[in-house]
Enzyme design. Structure first.
Site, mmCIF file in Angstrom:
data_model
loop_
_atom_site.group_PDB
_atom_site.id
_atom_site.type_symbol
_atom_site.label_atom_id
_atom_site.label_comp_id
_atom_site.label_asym_id
_atom_site.label_seq_id
_atom_site.Cartn_x
_atom_site.Cartn_y
_atom_site.Cartn_z
ATOM 1 C CE LYS A 181 -19.613 38.239 -45.810
ATOM 2 N NZ LYS A 181 -20.584 37.452 -46.606
ATOM 3 C CD GLU A 256 -5.414 39.107 -54.684
ATOM 4 O OE1 GLU A 256 -5.532 39.356 -55.897
ATOM 5 O OE2 GLU A 256 -4.317 38.980 -54.130
ATOM 6 C CB CYS A 290 -11.382 38.452 -60.680
ATOM 7 S SG CYS A 290 -10.281 37.052 -60.439
ATOM 8 C CD GLU A 388 -15.122 42.765 -62.175
ATOM 9 O OE1 GLU A 388 -15.464 43.313 -61.105
ATOM 10 O OE2 GLU A 388 -14.257 41.886 -62.239
HETATM 11 P P1 NDP Z 1 -18.663 41.878 -53.487
HETATM 12 O O1 NDP Z 1 -17.580 42.866 -53.348
HETATM 13 O O2 NDP Z 1 -20.044 42.338 -53.626
HETATM 14 O O3 NDP Z 1 -18.643 40.874 -52.245
HETATM 15 C C1 NDP Z 1 -17.495 40.157 -51.866
HETATM 16 C C2 NDP Z 1 -17.616 39.756 -50.415
HETATM 17 O O4 NDP Z 1 -17.654 40.930 -49.618
HETATM 18 C C3 NDP Z 1 -18.901 39.006 -50.104
HETATM 19 O O5 NDP Z 1 -18.628 38.034 -49.126
HETATM 20 C C4 NDP Z 1 -19.779 40.100 -49.552
HETATM 21 O O6 NDP Z 1 -20.808 39.639 -48.715
HETATM 22 C C5 NDP Z 1 -18.768 40.908 -48.767
HETATM 23 N N1 NDP Z 1 -19.192 42.272 -48.473
HETATM 24 C C6 NDP Z 1 -20.086 43.056 -49.128
HETATM 25 N N2 NDP Z 1 -20.174 44.262 -48.538
HETATM 26 C C7 NDP Z 1 -19.318 44.258 -47.487
HETATM 27 C C8 NDP Z 1 -18.958 45.199 -46.494
HETATM 28 N N3 NDP Z 1 -19.484 46.411 -46.460
HETATM 29 N N4 NDP Z 1 -18.035 44.852 -45.572
HETATM 30 C C9 NDP Z 1 -17.462 43.633 -45.595
HETATM 31 N N5 NDP Z 1 -17.777 42.682 -46.506
HETATM 32 C C10 NDP Z 1 -18.676 42.991 -47.445
HETATM 33 O O7 NDP Z 1 -18.219 40.965 -54.716
HETATM 34 P P2 NDP Z 1 -19.010 39.740 -55.333
HETATM 35 O O8 NDP Z 1 -19.267 38.709 -54.296
HETATM 36 O O9 NDP Z 1 -20.125 40.262 -56.129
HETATM 37 O O10 NDP Z 1 -17.871 39.112 -56.272
HETATM 38 C C11 NDP Z 1 -17.563 39.613 -57.493
HETATM 39 C C12 NDP Z 1 -16.333 40.510 -57.423
HETATM 40 O O11 NDP Z 1 -15.206 39.780 -56.892
HETATM 41 C C13 NDP Z 1 -15.891 40.955 -58.782
HETATM 42 O O12 NDP Z 1 -15.576 42.323 -58.778
HETATM 43 C C14 NDP Z 1 -14.650 40.135 -59.049
HETATM 44 O O13 NDP Z 1 -13.781 40.697 -59.960
HETATM 45 C C15 NDP Z 1 -14.058 39.994 -57.695
HETATM 46 N N6 NDP Z 1 -13.157 38.848 -57.630
HETATM 47 C C16 NDP Z 1 -11.797 39.095 -57.617
HETATM 48 C C17 NDP Z 1 -10.897 38.048 -57.640
HETATM 49 C C18 NDP Z 1 -9.418 38.291 -57.615
HETATM 50 O O14 NDP Z 1 -8.677 37.353 -57.346
HETATM 51 N N7 NDP Z 1 -8.934 39.481 -57.880
HETATM 52 C C19 NDP Z 1 -11.350 36.651 -57.662
HETATM 53 C C20 NDP Z 1 -12.796 36.517 -57.669
HETATM 54 C C21 NDP Z 1 -13.650 37.594 -57.655
HETATM 55 P P3 NDP Z 1 -22.252 39.239 -49.309
HETATM 56 O O15 NDP Z 1 -22.032 38.622 -50.632
HETATM 57 O O16 NDP Z 1 -22.730 38.280 -48.335
HETATM 58 O O17 NDP Z 1 -23.036 40.493 -49.360
#
Ligand code: NDP
Length: 492
Positions: A181, A256, A290, A388
């Site tokens: 997803k 992650e 991240c 963050e």
């Molecule tokens: P989110 O946590 O908001 O979303 C990540 C994914 O989770 C999206 O596909 C989102 O869907 C989905 N999601 C949201 N709510 C749910 C739920 N209740 N159940 C299942 N899936 C869900 O993060 P962001 O997309 O805003 O990305 C930024 C974050 O990602 C930052 O905190 C960043 O640090 C982290 N990140 C970490 C990395 C690492 O390697 N450690 C690498 C890159 C980013 P949708 O967007 O469609 O709502």
């Protein structure tokens, strides 16, 4: 200013399930963050599409077809996918840049890394090996490595296709079937790649891509009984909810998550390299990284000069449309992210001193552009030093000495990454040992390689991606005991 050719039509995408394009009955808009215009529409999947996707993955896995493919064959499929990505790199990079706002030059690096990732795990497929265990009895004891099953893979929007590759490549190499997803903001490159999956030889159902929102597509996927493992990259807040939701069926989980990474500059560091390193650490990819070095820790002996030089260079960062080759910073990904970053810019003005930025840049009538922003004299207890932001906002924090630097660096709920800049190798290595983070760079920040492990300490998550560590997260270990005695056991 050389522009890459742009598209003008709006593409419509269905979900990719069981090797077919499946309508979800409704679609949601996908934007170009530099113009705020709709550039595509993607399937708004809900529980019924999740059911279909998991059923397709289960069938591909449980039939035994995919997990019993030879490792060589799985490897070749991944090599062919890597080739396909290289052949279409320009198109993918353009689509990525348009969809998430990153500069085209950075998108080109990402796509090259995507191909390398599939290639790496293509090679690793034939290196998955078990063990012979030295048990004391007249027996042959083996450990077999087997694919975990059906993996639900949920990814964010900052490196859309690269995050998809980090998830799919090790899982497929291990013999798992996947339901991916993508983030609602950036589904396009993953969907584009899906068009080639059959052609490169992936059986139907081995990779399924459902698009939609976290609450309506992500949550039912995590809760689904047909899923064996959840691999999630995203925010710590959502990660915590995913761990709870996965607990009901005891799914294997890797998380992650985010960070608030310290980028530490000792007075003896190469000054010019340090300034570049501080800027690159926090502003690359609009700060939507991240591992962004968003806490810039600077030794007091060089502090004023450092803040001045960093500020001067930050003011020259070229903001512009993602598809212009001289753009160094594009818009942030969405209106929601724009509002979030803007609110932290305003908060920072109350919590610390503003060196540069702090608002929306002039000259951009539309698009989610924010100024590269530097706050200084930041206290590590300030919210801009603890939370963050995920945008181009640096918090510069002074420190007295080595002990002070390590104390501040470790004073965070996160522990994803850190960097240390010094010409004194002993000092740098002491810091490497003392810092609680999953990745520590010395005299650089951000280089990431598929050969090396990636993942966090503390609330930055658990599990490791990339390298051989990445494939481990998709494998179970089965113990096999073969009795070599021909007599009965003789107990009763
Ligand atoms: P989110 O946590 O908001 O979303 C990540 C994914 O989770 C999206 O596909 C989102 O869907 C989905 N999601 C949201 N709510 C749910 C739920 N209740 N159940 C299942 N899936 C869900 O993060 P962001 O997309 O805003 O990305 C930024 C974050 O990602 C930052 O905190 C960043 O640090 C982290 N990140 C970490 C990395 C690492 O390697 N450690 C690498 C890159 C980013 P949708 O967007 O469609 O709502």
């Amino acid at each position: 200013m050389k522009q890459v050719a742009t598209r003008t039509h709006t593409e419509q995408y269905d979900a990719y399930i069981g090797g077919k394009w499946v309508s979800a009955g409704k679609r949601f808009p996908v934007y170009d963050p530099s113009t705020e215009e709709v550039i595509a529409e993607a399937a708004d999947c809900g529980p019924s599409e999740v059911d279909r996707a998991v059923a397709a993955a289960r069938a591909a896995f449980d039939s035994g077809g995919w997990p019993q493919t030879t490792a060589q064959e799985r490897g070749r499929i991944l090599f062919r996918l890597a080739d396909k990505i290289r052949q279409n790199a320009a198109e993918l990079a353009e689509l990525e840049a348009r969809n998430c706002g990153k500069p085209i030059v950075e998108a080109e690096f990402d796509i090259a890394d995507v191909a390398t990732c599939f290639e790496y795990y293509g090679g690793l497929a034939t290196k998955i090996m078990g063990h012979v265990n030295p048990v004391p009895d007249n027996a042959l004891s083996l450990s077999l490595r087997e694919p975990m099953g059906v993996a639900a893979q949920i990814i964010p929007w900052n490196y859309p296709l690269l995050m998809a590759a980090w998830k799919l490549a090790p899982a497929l190499s291990a013999g798992c079937a996947c339901v991916l997803k993508p983030a609602e903001q950036t589904p396009l490159t993953a969907l584009h790649m899906a068009k080639w999956l059959e052609e490169v030889g992936l059986p139907p159902g081995v990779v399924n891509i459902i698009t939609g929102y976290g609450e309506t597509a992500g949550a039912p996927l995590v809760q689904h009984k047909g899923v064996d493992k959840v691999a999630f990259t995203g925010s710590a807040a959502v990660g915590k909810g995913i761990q709870k939701a996965a607990a009901d069926t005891l799914k294997r989980v890797t998380l992650e998550l985010g960070g608030k990474s310290p980028n530490i500059f000792f007075a003896d560091a190469d000054f010019e390299a340090a300034i570049d390193g501080a800027l690159f650490g926090v502003f690359i990819n609009q700060g939507e990284v991240c591992s962004a070095g968003s806490r810039v820790l600077v030794e007091k002996k060089i502090y004023s000069r450092f803040v001045e030089a960093m500020t001067e260079k930050a003011r020259k960062i070229k903001l512009g449309p993602p598809l212009s080759r001289d753009t160094k910073m594009g818009p942030v990904v969405s209106k929601e992210q724009y509002d979030r970053v803007r609110s932290y810019q305003e908060l920072g003005k109350k919590e610390a001193k503003l060196a540069t930025g702090g608002g929306r840049p002039g000259g951009f009538p539309s698009g989610y552009y924010v100024e590269p922003t530097i706050f200084y004299d930041v206290d590590n207890t300030a919210r801009i030093a603890r939370e963050e932001i995920f945008g181009p906002v640096a918090a510069v924090i002074p420190f007295e000495n080595e002990t002070d630097a390590i104390r501040i660096a470790n004073d965070s709920n996160y522990g994803l990454a850190a960097a240390v800049w010094s010409r004194d190798i002993f000092k740098a290595l002491r810091a490497v040992k003392a810092i609680r983070a999953g990745i520590v760079w010395v005299n650089h920040m951000q280089p990431t390689y598929v050969e090396a492990p990636w993942g966090g300490y503390k609330q930055s998550g658990f599990g490791r991606e990339l390298g051989p560590w990445g494939i481990e997260e998709y494998l179970e270990t089965k113990q096999v005991h073969i009795n070599l005695n021909e007599q009965p056991i003789g107990w009763y």
